[in-house]
Motif scaffolding. Sequence first.
Motif, PDB file in Angstrom:
ATOM      1  N   UNK A 356       0.834  -1.191   0.000  1.00  0.00           N
ATOM      2  CA  UNK A 356       0.000   0.000   0.000  1.00  0.00           C
ATOM      3  C   UNK A 356       0.874   1.248   0.000  1.00  0.00           C
ATOM      4  N   UNK A 357       0.452   2.256  -0.723  1.00  0.00           N
ATOM      5  CA  UNK A 357       1.197   3.516  -0.766  1.00  0.00           C
ATOM      6  C   UNK A 357       0.233   4.663  -0.960  1.00  0.00           C
ATOM      7  N   UNK A 358       0.431   5.730  -0.181  1.00  0.00           N
ATOM      8  CA  UNK A 358      -0.397   6.934  -0.277  1.00  0.00           C
ATOM      9  C   UNK A 358      -1.881   6.613  -0.144  1.00  0.00           C
ATOM     10  N   UNK A 359      -2.202   5.648   0.729  1.00  0.00           N
ATOM     11  CA  UNK A 359      -3.598   5.314   0.971  1.00  0.00           C
ATOM     12  C   UNK A 359      -4.256   4.540  -0.147  1.00  0.00           C
ATOM     13  N   UNK A 360      -3.489   4.109  -1.119  1.00  0.00           N
ATOM     14  CA  UNK A 360      -4.023   3.359  -2.260  1.00  0.00           C
ATOM     15  C   UNK A 360      -3.459   1.940  -2.254  1.00  0.00           C
ATOM     16  N   UNK A 361      -4.290   0.993  -2.642  1.00  0.00           N
ATOM     17  CA  UNK A 361      -3.834  -0.371  -2.820  1.00  0.00           C
ATOM     18  C   UNK A 361      -3.698  -0.614  -4.316  1.00  0.00           C
ATOM     19  N   UNK A 362      -2.615  -1.292  -4.709  1.00  0.00           N
ATOM     20  CA  UNK A 362      -2.367  -1.531  -6.129  1.00  0.00           C
ATOM     21  C   UNK A 362      -2.268  -3.030  -6.385  1.00  0.00           C
ATOM     22  N   UNK A 363      -2.854  -3.447  -7.479  1.00  0.00           N
ATOM     23  CA  UNK A 363      -2.758  -4.831  -7.922  1.00  0.00           C
ATOM     24  C   UNK A 363      -2.476  -4.847  -9.417  1.00  0.00           C
ATOM     25  N   UNK A 364      -2.041  -5.985  -9.920  1.00  0.00           N
ATOM     26  CA  UNK A 364      -1.948  -6.158 -11.371  1.00  0.00           C
ATOM     27  C   UNK A 364      -2.817  -7.346 -11.748  1.00  0.00           C
TER      28      UNK A 364
END
Length: 470
Positions: A356-364
């Motif tokens: 998680x970074x900057x309150x965002x979750x990232x996936x591919x």
Amino acid sequence: MTSENNRPDADILIVGGGLSGTLLAVQLLRLPGQRRIVIVEPRPELGRGEAYSATELGHTLNGNAARMGVEPDDPEDLTRWLGEFITAGGWPESDEQHVPVAELFPPRGIFGLYVQQRLAQARTLGETYGSTVEHVRSEATDMQADDTGVRITLADGRGLSGYFGVLATGMFAAARTPQRDASALNAAAVDPWDVDAMRQLDPQGRVLIIGSGLTMVDAVVSLERAGHRGPIDVFSRHGLLPHVRRQPPAWPDFLGADHSVRSTRQLVRALREQCEQAIAQGIDWQAPLDTVRVHIPRLWSQATDRQRRQFVRHVRPWWESHHHRSPPPSAKLLERLVEEGRLKIHAASLQNVYDKAAGQVRISVRYRGEDQPTEVSGAALINSTGIQYDWRRVDKALPKQLLARGLIQPGPLALGIAADAGGAVLDAQGQVSSRLFAMGPPLRGMWWESTAVTDVALQAKALAARLAAR
């Protein structure tokens, strides 16, 4: 832990106090004879387990009351109980479904109350025979078994012994179960049933959901209850949503009349023909489909490993979406969100979960038909991949120890664990245990459908008779 005269702590030790373990105790208490039953369950209440601990009224059963009773010999038991419960003011919101009691889809929390009342009644009857049931609130972390009995080690180091042991561990929900290959997903994800946690999210933020089955339906209901009003993106390999469960008229039991249907291919062809006949007569296609369920254990058990693999690989996604259907109230919510453009279903497989970074979750994810993955971000991520049936992948103490000790072996296609037709567990060498048994979801590989209320109720009655006879 044994008494001074070396008598075990219990005649029957049940690991798991959800639906499976509780219904087994109910059936044992009803049988004449004096027996001591001990249920090891970490939750404060018996009868609820993972599925029926839900507190939100929007988390309902996916079957109507007429289909979900726990009495194998009395299909109308839940309908009667629910009618009395509503009359006493227990569920005033039932009026919102605008259907007779038999067609209501009750909240899972209320269903848990129903199971608990059946246990209370069985306790009273059991007392007349001198039978007892004790709830040991702890988690079983290890087990040993031999020809003399079973011994369980609890999380606090205590031990329990019994003449017989039963693995009634229920379902390992993927979202709540530590898994050896899904730690990153669960670490970043919000619990699908945790409405309070969802209230902490940005109500307008984008939510990413992995999996499109009934757990996803629950997750969307939870988001709605939490006040979420932002976009929701659902990713699953096939992009299939559960169909809504309707109440079709009766249809002839075509499989009961024709035992020549044996293979997956034959079943699919015969079922398609029956559904086409129903549609041609103006009858809901779900009518023929609903006659199939009672035959699934027979068809699955007599199938070859190759046929089973073909079913899981090619038919399972469509079977799940057509057979494990959504309750109407939840289906209406999904339909509305799709029409509003807030809910989108994507045929795509998860490739990676990033920190998680900057309150965002990232996936591919890799969309169907594309070679390269695409990165997607959102305010929250939910793991709705359903149930983990492969005990080798469950990172919990008891399954790991049972496998390490060779007391169990994976079931067909690594679904649950192996057992004989009566639930006696097979060890790593294929020997049938005389002391250790299993029932419910752990026997998924044996019967395919081994999770529904009716399946569990029938298994509980049969296993109780087997144990009592021994």
